[in-house]
Write a protein that holds these residues in place. Structure first.
Motif, PDB file in Angstrom:
ATOM      1  N   PHE A   1      -2.806   0.271   3.604  1.00  0.00           N
ATOM      2  CA  PHE A   1      -2.528  -1.292   3.778  1.00  0.00           C
ATOM      3  C   PHE A   1      -3.929  -2.158   3.989  1.00  0.00           C
ATOM      4  O   PHE A   1      -4.301  -2.017   5.073  1.00  0.00           O
TER       5      PHE A   1
ATOM      6  N   PRO B   1      -3.579  -8.830   3.648  1.00  0.00           N
ATOM      7  CA  PRO B   1      -4.056  -9.915   2.764  1.00  0.00           C
ATOM      8  C   PRO B   1      -4.420 -11.035   3.696  1.00  0.00           C
ATOM      9  O   PRO B   1      -4.555 -12.390   3.126  1.00  0.00           O
ATOM     10  N   TYR B   2      -4.328 -11.059   4.947  1.00  0.00           N
ATOM     11  CA  TYR B   2      -4.568 -12.242   5.881  1.00  0.00           C
ATOM     12  C   TYR B   2      -5.134 -11.799   7.210  1.00  0.00           C
ATOM     13  O   TYR B   2      -4.998 -10.562   7.591  1.00  0.00           O
TER      14      TYR B   2
ATOM     15  N   TRP C   1       0.905 -13.968  15.699  1.00  0.00           N
ATOM     16  CA  TRP C   1       0.859 -14.040  14.290  1.00  0.00           C
ATOM     17  C   TRP C   1      -0.127 -13.190  13.897  1.00  0.00           C
ATOM     18  O   TRP C   1      -1.384 -13.117  14.381  1.00  0.00           O
TER      19      TRP C   1
ATOM     20  N   ARG D   1      10.805  -2.981   7.679  1.00  0.00           N
ATOM     21  CA  ARG D   1      10.134  -3.471   6.540  1.00  0.00           C
ATOM     22  C   ARG D   1       9.419  -2.428   5.982  1.00  0.00           C
ATOM     23  O   ARG D   1       8.956  -2.656   4.776  1.00  0.00           O
TER      24      ARG D   1
ATOM     25  N   ARG E   1       7.244  -2.762  -0.969  1.00  0.00           N
ATOM     26  CA  ARG E   1       6.484  -3.503  -1.203  1.00  0.00           C
ATOM     27  C   ARG E   1       4.954  -3.048  -0.982  1.00  0.00           C
ATOM     28  O   ARG E   1       3.870  -3.591  -1.487  1.00  0.00           O
ATOM     29  N   TYR E   2       4.826  -2.344   0.202  1.00  0.00           N
ATOM     30  CA  TYR E   2       3.462  -2.145   0.564  1.00  0.00           C
ATOM     31  C   TYR E   2       3.593  -0.685   1.456  1.00  0.00           C
ATOM     32  O   TYR E   2       4.738  -0.489   1.850  1.00  0.00           O
TER      33      TYR E   2
ATOM     34  N   LEU F   1       3.756 -15.048   2.627  1.00  0.00           N
ATOM     35  CA  LEU F   1       3.541 -13.800   3.234  1.00  0.00           C
ATOM     36  C   LEU F   1       4.757 -13.606   4.109  1.00  0.00           C
ATOM     37  O   LEU F   1       4.998 -12.288   4.093  1.00  0.00           O
ATOM     38  N   VAL F   2       5.353 -14.504   4.662  1.00  0.00           N
ATOM     39  CA  VAL F   2       6.532 -14.553   5.670  1.00  0.00           C
ATOM     40  C   VAL F   2       7.531 -13.798   4.522  1.00  0.00           C
ATOM     41  O   VAL F   2       8.314 -12.962   4.924  1.00  0.00           O
TER      42      VAL F   2
ATOM     43  N   LEU G   1       7.453 -12.391   1.840  1.00  0.00           N
ATOM     44  CA  LEU G   1       7.192 -11.032   1.396  1.00  0.00           C
ATOM     45  C   LEU G   1       7.509  -9.757   2.434  1.00  0.00           C
ATOM     46  O   LEU G   1       7.559  -8.813   2.188  1.00  0.00           O
ATOM     47  N   GLY G   2       7.900 -10.426   3.589  1.00  0.00           N
ATOM     48  CA  GLY G   2       7.837  -9.493   4.954  1.00  0.00           C
ATOM     49  C   GLY G   2       6.804  -8.794   5.359  1.00  0.00           C
ATOM     50  O   GLY G   2       6.504  -7.827   5.720  1.00  0.00           O
ATOM     51  N   MET G   3       5.317  -9.363   5.064  1.00  0.00           N
ATOM     52  CA  MET G   3       4.180  -8.667   5.440  1.00  0.00           C
ATOM     53  C   MET G   3       4.067  -8.590   6.808  1.00  0.00           C
ATOM     54  O   MET G   3       4.777  -9.133   7.684  1.00  0.00           O
TER      55      MET G   3
END
Lengths: 486, 482
Positions: free
Chosen positions: A96, A99-100, A198, A320, A325-326, B39-40, B42-44
């Motif tokens: 993984f 992306p932020y 965050w 999750r 998704r990842y 991002l939220v 997408l459940g990142m």
């Protein structure tokens, strides 16, 4: 250079004794050479570090001076870093690339800090020894057969081994303070809501809090000042001005009222740890602090309550990671159910699975009240206990951990004994209070930590207590022999 | 022995917020898959929700509109389950502390009877994404544009007794949310989705029978059909000595039947618990005061006002207020028609709504303005045109042939007001139909009425409908008596 504290390095950079680039190269080389024996870093970001160091040198030459300009640090691999793998100690996120940037990462970068890399940790921060990491345990530089503690074990080992002057950590039940204690460092868990969550991969959302690991209270004050503050992206992050922590370090603790919770000194406590703690208390008394006994009557319920609440939240937070998704996805899934089952069975380690099972059970229909509901009521009692004690005194003091660093593998078969490592730290997370651990002695060549707990948002006060102690003692200056040859 | 149905509805209303309930991403419908997933959404890992305050206001506004208990304290909870289009593995919803508590609304049935129906609660939650099963070569695609779209789930009491009442309830909800501007209520686009809980019991019994939940009833028509079908199915099962399984059934509109999806034994345990990432929501009296000040006039009070101020029938008023835009159109028409309310109401409920219905247009797309319709009504009132001709004018305006006065002028539609000219035509008609005149004169008075109509028709035909009907009647009568 690597022997210097963050504060000393800042002075050196300011004086032009060395450049940020030189400092960064020195530490990168040291990591390269020594870390294979520690396994404290899981990802090194050398190129990024060089670029950040050069930028800091240029900014300094141009006369702008961000608070951490050119100062190197490492991030626990729980913080998302844009474009850099963020694995959280798990096979699940081995692939993984976030992306932020987490807010903590962003703030440190904005303050001019140089990121050397990402540090090893227990898988999803679940552990007290760094042994649940998919990347293998980090080792304690004081004795590489021993654990560095956890879950921020990699951060603590790296700072203790002088591979980095500071690192970030997170603390859900003691994950900054216990590794700080086991590595002879100063580590601070701020008040819940003081630092943004965050971008910090969630373990137990109502308990998780980020904080600094460094050598001194002075360094922690510098780091916390850069990390703390309101973040509109985190609803639980408090909108309240950030104290000038460095200015709070007067070293004056005359008249400070220190409470010793009787429950922090049980009969079965390792006598040498008790002695070191009492010795620290005497030192603080010498500097004018007033000491009295207080009581936290429900402290013995904190570990059971924590091991319901934290796994319950974790069971939901980790849902999750489903292979869709990842992250890790099993090979050749035959059906949706197969995809879920095998991705999670293969992607998560056993401690994570244990906690997901416990938490799922605790939230199940028919059991919710008996477990989760009751644990929340216990949490309220514990918080009330602390409120009462802190209405009588300014700071609570006791040992950080019940024992010093233990052998790798010694407790991996016995989760409950492992969980008891956090017996003195967990209650603080349940109450949401700020607390730090500071070095206060050596037992058989291994560091002992003392914990100071303050009232909500009184980080400045406990940092000042630690600073006063560090002015009077030199435990924080002790370094492991490890890496001395480099 | 007769049966009674017991029906409760769970309605999901998509709130008309520009951004999602817990992220800043847009809620626009029909964009490229995953182009509106932040991002939220997408459940990142590491992302956190922040409540969109506008969504909270919308829910509170709804609570005030249905006279609900709006407590100052509500809590978001996580509903945990695994599904590919549910990115976090849980849906953030509300469980034991919903934003809106007990309330009620009134329905009016077609026969004019009124009934008050209870609403148990309404709570805020996020929508899931969509799974796309076609076009991926046997694989499933996930579109998370919809994930995080704000929904208000409105749960009724089991107060409805027929599919008709359920439809009336749903239409009333539709009306209220559109009045409040909190949803477009578009069922075809999924802005309003309905699940129905249905059970039956012997008339006179007070205990509820076993119920089934029907999913996927997403148009007013289907709600009626699906519920009625399910009621009949349950009665058949019970009359055959069987029992009703508590289960979820899916409505198939093509076959007009419901079929079993899953039984209670397979029901999920959602492991609800308070979401630790969101603070409990506190609502102050000031907040409620501010919202009350923003509250538009709602259908019920508008209806009462229309009955009182315009002397409309309760039914006409009910039809006119169902949609805020129609009610506004009506009032603008009355004003343009010089205060002629009754005619305005008739023209709107029959001609205008009929035309919109035939052309499948909404009132916003009506091709005649209230000013134009008001002019037509004034021209009827001042005797310029007859009602019949007025319909011709209405259609001409609708078809873009010009304003009413222009159409009347250019197409020569003015009523014949010159009695000399009309008299000549009447005389001609009677002369041309001498046989009928003779028959009329010979007939018994009670048969004469029908025969009289024939002459009126002939005169209208001869004048192209422009004869003033009163004048024509009087002249025909006068000539026949001679």
């Amino acid at each position: 250079m690597h022997d210097k504290t963050l504060t000393q390095l800042k002075a050196g950079l300011d004086a032009g004794d060395f450049s940020a680039r030189e400092l960064t190269e020195h530490l990168l080389a040291r990591i390269e050479q020594l870390d294979p024996r520690l396994n404290s870093f899981v990802t090194r970001t050398a190129e990024q570090a060089r670029a950040q160091a050069d930028a800091a040198d240029q900014a300094r030459a141009a006369g702008t001076n961000a608070p951490l300009a050119g100062l190197p640090l490492a991030h626990k691999d729980i913080f998302c870093t844009d474009g850099v793998r963020t694995a959280c100690g798990s096979r699940m996120l081995d692939n993984f690339v976030a992306p932020y940037d987490a807010t903590v990462v962003e703030k440190m970068q904005a303050a001019g800090a140089v990121m050397l890399g990402k540090t090893n940790m227990d898988e999803f921060a679940m552990g007290s020894s760094n042994e649940t990491s998919y990347y293998g345990p980090a080792r304690n530089p004081w004795n590489t057969d021993k654990v560095p503690g956890g879950s921020s074990g990699g951060s603590a080992a790296a700072v203790a081994a002088r591979l980095t002057p500071a690192a970030t950590g997170t603390d859900t039940g003691g994950s900054i303070r216990q590794p700080a204690a086991l590595n002879g460092l100063t580590g601070l868990k701020p008040t819940y809501g003081r630092v943004s969550r965050w971008g910090m991969i969630a373990f137990a959302s109502s308990l998780d809090q980020a904080g600094p690991l460094a050598r001194t209270a002075e360094d922690c004050a510098l780091l916390l000042g850069a990390m703390a503050g309101h973040d509109p992206k985190d609803s639980t992050c408090v909108d309240r001005p950030v104290e000038d922590y460095s200015a709070a370090l007067t070293g004056d603790i005359q008249g400070l009222k220190i409470g010793l919770p009787e429950q922090f000194f049980p009969e079965h406590l390792d006598g040498r740890i008790g002695d070191a703690t009492r010795e620290a208390v005497r030192e603080l008394e010498k500097r004018g602090a007033k000491v009295q006994w207080v009581s936290l009557p429900h402290l013995d319920l904190s570990v059971p309550a924590y091991y319901v609440i934290a796994p319950a939240e974790a069971s939901s937070n980790l849902a999750r990671f489903d292979g869709v998704r990842y992250g890790y996805r099993c090979a050749q899934p035959q059906s949706l159910e197969d995809l879920y089952k095998r991705s999670r069975a293969e992607g998560f380690g056993s401690e994570v699975k244990r906690r997901i099972l416990v938490g799922t059970y605790a939230l199940s229909e028919g059991y919710y009240e008996a477990y989760y509901g009751r644990a929340q009521r216990v949490r309220t009692r514990i918080r009330d206990d602390f409120q009462k004690a802190l209405s009588e005194v300014d700071v609570l003091l006791g040992p950080t951990a019940p024992e010093c660093a233990f052998d790798i593998g010694a407790k991996t078969d016995d989760p409950v004994t492992m969980y008891m490592q956090d017996v003195f730290t967990i209650a603080v997370n349940l109450a949401g209070l700020p607390a730090l651990s500071m070095p206060a002695g050596l037992v058989d060549g291994l560091p002992v930590g003392v914990q100071a707990i303050g009232d909500y948002f009184r980080e400045g006060r406990i940092l000042n207590l630690a600073h006063a102690f560090q002015q009077a003692t030199d435990w924080h200056e002790k370094a492991p022999a490890f890496g001395g040859e480099a | 022995m007769s049966w009674e149905a017991v029906i409760g509805l769970e309605v999901h209303v998509q709130l008309a917020a520009d951004s999602k309930i817990f992220s800043g991403a847009s809620t626009r419908f029909g964009s490229e898959p995953n182009s509106q997933a932040s991002l939220v959404d997408l459940g990142m890992p590491g992302t956190l929700p922040v409540l969109n305050e506008k969504v909270l206001d919308m829910a509170l506004l709804f609570g005030l509109a249905i006279d609900a208990e709006v407590t100052g304290h509500s809590v978001f909870a996580r509903k945990n389950y695994f599904y590919p289009d549910l990115p976090k593995g849980y849906q953030t919803s509300q469980f034991d502390h919903p934003v809106v508590g007990k309330g009620h609304l009134r329905i009016v049935l077609d026969d004019g009877t009124e009934k008050t129906l209870g609403i148990t609660r309404a709570h805020l939650e996020e929508d899931a994404g969509k799974s796309l099963h076609e076009g991926f070569g046997g694989m499933t695609g996930i579109d998370l544009n919809r994930a995080g779209t704000p929904l208000l789930e409105i749960v009724s009491e089991p107060d409805m007794r027929s599919g008709t009442e359920a439809v009336a309830y749903l239409k009333k909800l539709h009306s209220i949310v559109r009045y409040l501007g909190i949803s477009d209520g578009n069922m075809a686009e999924g802005s309003m989705r309905c699940d129905a809980n249905v059970s039956v019991r012997r008339s006179g019994e007070t205990a509820f029978g076993h119920r089934t939940e029907i999913k996927n009833v997403n148009s007013f028509r289907f709600v009626d059909k699906a519920i009625n079908h399910e009621i009949e199915r349950q009665i058949d099962v019970l009359e055959d000595g069987g029992r009703i399984e508590q289960e979820t059934r899916l409505y198939d509109a093509d076959k007009n039947e419901t079929r079993s999806m899953r039984t209670k034994e397979e029901a999920d345990d959602y492991r609800y618990f308070p979401c630790p990432d969101l603070l409990p929501v506190r609502v102050t009296d000031d907040d409620l005061q501010r919202l009350r000040a923003d509250m538009p006039e709602l259908p019920d009070s508008k209806r009462a006002r229309f009955v009182h101020d315009y002397e409309l029938s309760a039914y006409d008023a009910h039809v006119l207020v169902a949609e805020r835009a129609v009610a506004e159109y009506f009032e603008a028409t009355v004003s343009a028609a010089g205060g002629e309310a009754k005619l305005s109401a008739n023209w709107i409920t029959s001609e205008l709504l009929g035309m919109l219905n035939r052309e499948e247009l909404s009132i916003e797309h009506a091709r005649i303005t209230p000013q134009q319709l008001g002019t037509i009504i004034r021209r009827i009132q001042d005797g310029t045109i007859s009602s019949k001709i007025a319909k011709q004018v209405f259609e001409a305006v609708w078809n873009d042939e010009g304003d009413p006065d222009t159409v009347i002028e250019q197409q020569g539609l003015k009523q014949m007001s010159d009695s000399g000219e009309l008299e000549a035509i009447v005389e001609q008609v009677l002369a041309d139909n001498a046989e009928q005149v003779e028959a009329y004169k010979a007939a018994e008075p009670k048969k004469r009425k029908k025969m009289f109509g024939f002459f009126v028709g002939q005169v209208m035909k001869a004048t192209g409908g422009k004869a003033n009907p009163q004048q024509a009647n009087a002249l025909i009568e006068q000539k026949l008596e001679q």
